[in-house]
Design a protein around this motif. Sequence first.
Motif, mmCIF file in Angstrom:
data_model
loop_
_atom_site.group_PDB
_atom_site.id
_atom_site.type_symbol
_atom_site.label_atom_id
_atom_site.label_comp_id
_atom_site.label_asym_id
_atom_site.label_seq_id
_atom_site.Cartn_x
_atom_site.Cartn_y
_atom_site.Cartn_z
ATOM 1 N N THR A 46 9.225 -2.739 -8.409
ATOM 2 C CA THR A 46 10.084 -1.582 -8.661
ATOM 3 C C THR A 46 9.983 -1.225 -10.134
ATOM 4 O O THR A 46 10.117 -2.100 -10.989
ATOM 5 C CB THR A 46 11.544 -1.919 -8.298
ATOM 6 O OG1 THR A 46 11.654 -1.992 -6.871
ATOM 7 C CG2 THR A 46 12.508 -0.847 -8.811
ATOM 8 N N TYR A 93 0.833 -10.068 -0.192
ATOM 9 C CA TYR A 93 1.470 -8.821 -0.632
ATOM 10 C C TYR A 93 2.650 -9.118 -1.555
ATOM 11 O O TYR A 93 3.328 -10.134 -1.388
ATOM 12 C CB TYR A 93 1.970 -8.002 0.577
ATOM 13 C CG TYR A 93 0.807 -7.425 1.373
ATOM 14 C CD1 TYR A 93 0.297 -6.162 1.078
ATOM 15 C CD2 TYR A 93 0.181 -8.179 2.369
ATOM 16 C CE1 TYR A 93 -0.793 -5.659 1.772
ATOM 17 C CE2 TYR A 93 -0.921 -7.683 3.060
ATOM 18 C CZ TYR A 93 -1.393 -6.424 2.758
ATOM 19 O OH TYR A 93 -2.488 -5.927 3.430
ATOM 20 N N ARG A 114 9.888 -4.858 -12.236
ATOM 21 C CA ARG A 114 10.086 -6.214 -11.735
ATOM 22 C C ARG A 114 9.654 -6.272 -10.275
ATOM 23 O O ARG A 114 9.479 -5.241 -9.633
ATOM 24 C CB ARG A 114 11.538 -6.647 -11.882
ATOM 25 C CG ARG A 114 12.508 -5.853 -11.020
ATOM 26 C CD ARG A 114 13.944 -6.366 -11.190
ATOM 27 N NE ARG A 114 14.546 -5.920 -12.426
ATOM 28 C CZ ARG A 114 15.131 -6.736 -13.314
ATOM 29 N NH1 ARG A 114 15.209 -8.026 -13.088
ATOM 30 N NH2 ARG A 114 15.655 -6.265 -14.429
ATOM 31 N N ALA A 115 9.517 -7.469 -9.741
ATOM 32 C CA ALA A 115 9.166 -7.678 -8.319
ATOM 33 C C ALA A 115 10.337 -8.326 -7.604
ATOM 34 O O ALA A 115 11.201 -8.939 -8.231
ATOM 35 C CB ALA A 115 7.943 -8.577 -8.215
ATOM 36 N N HIS A 116 10.378 -8.165 -6.285
ATOM 37 C CA HIS A 116 11.337 -8.927 -5.485
ATOM 38 C C HIS A 116 10.702 -10.202 -4.926
ATOM 39 O O HIS A 116 11.324 -11.248 -4.909
ATOM 40 C CB HIS A 116 11.880 -8.089 -4.321
ATOM 41 C CG HIS A 116 12.841 -7.042 -4.741
ATOM 42 N ND1 HIS A 116 12.564 -5.695 -4.682
ATOM 43 C CD2 HIS A 116 14.093 -7.122 -5.253
ATOM 44 C CE1 HIS A 116 13.608 -5.013 -5.128
ATOM 45 N NE2 HIS A 116 14.538 -5.846 -5.486
ATOM 46 N N THR A 117 9.472 -10.089 -4.443
ATOM 47 C CA THR A 117 8.846 -11.290 -3.877
ATOM 48 C C THR A 117 7.325 -11.143 -3.777
ATOM 49 O O THR A 117 6.805 -10.019 -3.697
ATOM 50 C CB THR A 117 9.451 -11.632 -2.489
ATOM 51 O OG1 THR A 117 9.104 -12.981 -2.143
ATOM 52 C CG2 THR A 117 8.933 -10.700 -1.393
ATOM 53 N N PHE A 118 6.651 -12.272 -3.799
ATOM 54 C CA PHE A 118 5.193 -12.376 -3.636
ATOM 55 C C PHE A 118 4.970 -13.295 -2.442
ATOM 56 O O PHE A 118 5.410 -14.456 -2.470
ATOM 57 C CB PHE A 118 4.563 -13.034 -4.867
ATOM 58 C CG PHE A 118 4.884 -12.370 -6.188
ATOM 59 C CD1 PHE A 118 3.977 -11.504 -6.784
ATOM 60 C CD2 PHE A 118 6.093 -12.618 -6.839
ATOM 61 C CE1 PHE A 118 4.260 -10.903 -8.015
ATOM 62 C CE2 PHE A 118 6.385 -12.015 -8.064
ATOM 63 C CZ PHE A 118 5.469 -11.159 -8.651
ATOM 64 N N HIS A 178 8.944 2.467 -6.168
ATOM 65 C CA HIS A 178 8.806 1.197 -5.462
ATOM 66 C C HIS A 178 7.437 1.152 -4.818
ATOM 67 O O HIS A 178 6.992 2.160 -4.254
ATOM 68 C CB HIS A 178 9.890 1.078 -4.395
ATOM 69 C CG HIS A 178 11.260 1.404 -4.911
ATOM 70 N ND1 HIS A 178 12.003 0.523 -5.649
ATOM 71 C CD2 HIS A 178 12.007 2.540 -4.830
ATOM 72 C CE1 HIS A 178 13.151 1.085 -5.984
ATOM 73 N NE2 HIS A 178 13.183 2.316 -5.503
ATOM 74 N N GLN A 179 6.768 0.019 -4.881
ATOM 75 C CA GLN A 179 5.460 -0.058 -4.246
ATOM 76 C C GLN A 179 5.201 -1.423 -3.638
ATOM 77 O O GLN A 179 5.866 -2.404 -3.964
ATOM 78 C CB GLN A 179 4.338 0.341 -5.198
ATOM 79 C CG GLN A 179 4.116 -0.516 -6.400
ATOM 80 C CD GLN A 179 2.896 -0.004 -7.204
ATOM 81 O OE1 GLN A 179 1.765 -0.440 -6.970
ATOM 82 N NE2 GLN A 179 3.117 0.902 -8.129
ATOM 83 N N VAL A 180 4.243 -1.458 -2.726
ATOM 84 C CA VAL A 180 3.754 -2.710 -2.142
ATOM 85 C C VAL A 180 2.282 -2.833 -2.495
ATOM 86 O O VAL A 180 1.519 -1.866 -2.375
ATOM 87 C CB VAL A 180 3.922 -2.736 -0.612
ATOM 88 C CG1 VAL A 180 3.323 -4.018 -0.028
ATOM 89 C CG2 VAL A 180 5.386 -2.638 -0.234
ATOM 90 N N ASP A 221 5.889 -6.766 -3.843
ATOM 91 C CA ASP A 221 6.459 -5.442 -4.123
ATOM 92 C C ASP A 221 6.749 -5.345 -5.619
ATOM 93 O O ASP A 221 6.790 -6.355 -6.323
ATOM 94 C CB ASP A 221 7.749 -5.235 -3.321
ATOM 95 C CG ASP A 221 8.887 -6.089 -3.837
ATOM 96 O OD1 ASP A 221 8.632 -7.235 -4.288
ATOM 97 O OD2 ASP A 221 10.039 -5.628 -3.814
#
Lengths: 271, 271
Positions: free
Chosen positions: B249, B245, B237-241, B264-266, B247
């Motif tokens: 997880t 950029y 899933r992502a936290h924000t766009f 975790h990645q960006v 992220d």
Amino acid sequence: MTHVFDQSIALTPAAQPHLFQGATHPAYANMVGPFGGTTCAQLLQGALQHPQRLGDPVALTVNYAGPVADGTFELTAEPLRTNRSTQHWNLLLRQQGVACASGSAVFATRRSTWGAPESLPPADMPAADAVASAPHAGRPAWVRCYDMRFPDPSGEAFHHDSQEQAHSFTRMWIRDEPPRAVDFASLAALCDAFFPRIFVRRRRFTPIATVTLSTYFHIDATALAAIGSQHLLATARAHTFRDGYFDQTGLIWAPDGQLLASSHQVVYFKD
Amino acid sequence: MTHVFDQSIALTPAAQPHLFQGATHPAYANMVGPFGGTTCAQLLQGALQHPQRLGDPVALTVNYAGPVADGTFELTAEPLRTNRSTQHWNLLLRQQGVACASGSAVFATRRSTWGAPESLPPADMPAADAVASAPHAGRPAWVRCYDMRFPDPSGEAFHHDSQEQAHSFTRMWIRDEPPRAVDFASLAALCDAFFPRIFVRRRRFTPIATVTLSTYFHIDATALAAIGSQHLLATARAHTFRDGYFDQTGLIWAPDGQLLASSHQVVYFKD
């Protein structure tokens, strides 16, 4: 009068390129050595104040290789590779030639694009004004550098009744104490200000040490400057505790719900 | 016959200490250059196969500094500091003297302690046998090195109808193809095998590039070896766009619910 946080991250250029001198600050002392968030902020500051800096920080990783003693240190911040819109940094903090913390950072010039928030802050969080500040008495010095407000007893790290809980979730309001407008360096430090999840889960003290931490910044300098010194909404949780290590993820939002940073770390624990 | 994954991470000692030579492998080619998961695995393998290695990997960070061209590369894996039970590594992948990827790793000897799982895998995940393997046709070469099974159309990355969704969540079964017993190197690669969350969220293709990735390993070598070549349960899933950029997880569990790794990645995106 310079804010104590700015004092703690002050660096002086040294004789060689990319080399700076800094020192631990007693206001940010932990039980042993300095608060790890200060170390993050000092390493990031190495790149932030570097004359070759490009853009704003997007990611910071800090590996805590060994103890940092109270006193001065040498900090290396060297651009490894600079592209058109991104820049990769190698960071290193040494004392007497011994590596105490290593790190890396990615900086970038950001542009306005399509965007979407996906994780949202807790919907029912009480306002900061409605929650009492947590006490500082009996806590390490660095805790006095933050105003933290925990609405839920189940999220507090110092309820030491040894009644293990099924979760380690915390939500809180947090800002620098005294108030200071948030910037990338202070945000990097804030991301390590979550108490160890194992304290919350087990409701008891355990010797711990963070071994690695990565923080991702989701906002540019202009939007971040607009936040000012308001309390920020922060949440933390763990994925698992096993064989001497656990992880924890912290998220920091502006009061209006913008996600400012997400941060992930691995922590050693003794028993 | 050596498994194609083992071929892809093979390193040869070079003349200087801590220096090794490797090469990209056509089986793990991406649209441009190699699959980033292979780069992670190669960098970790530098430490895993190093004669001075202590313990098992706990954390790996890889920063993608620039494109990796098809062909050979020089890989540096150097212990920065070795403590009693932990070891910190500097990792670097270069081509023609230019840094393409840098990294760091923390290794540790783990001991049995109190533990608790906190994040749990999706409770209602259909068995791997009950889900069809995703097609490989029209996908980059590396996708053929994995068997992926997506039970939910809303979690697939190649439903390109441009109907933006309110989430980017994916759950899947995944293993190496052909099957291979999971180890730390393959787990490091698997953690980058989640398709970009922006494809899922927007249901359309967007040019992307991962800039940094950190993977945390939650299991020791003995327990990991017991997993074998079963399908693993993975979620992302992502936290924000925002502003070019996002992220994401990823979590990878054994079929019995043990969390093997969190990652975790960006990621940079173009529009």
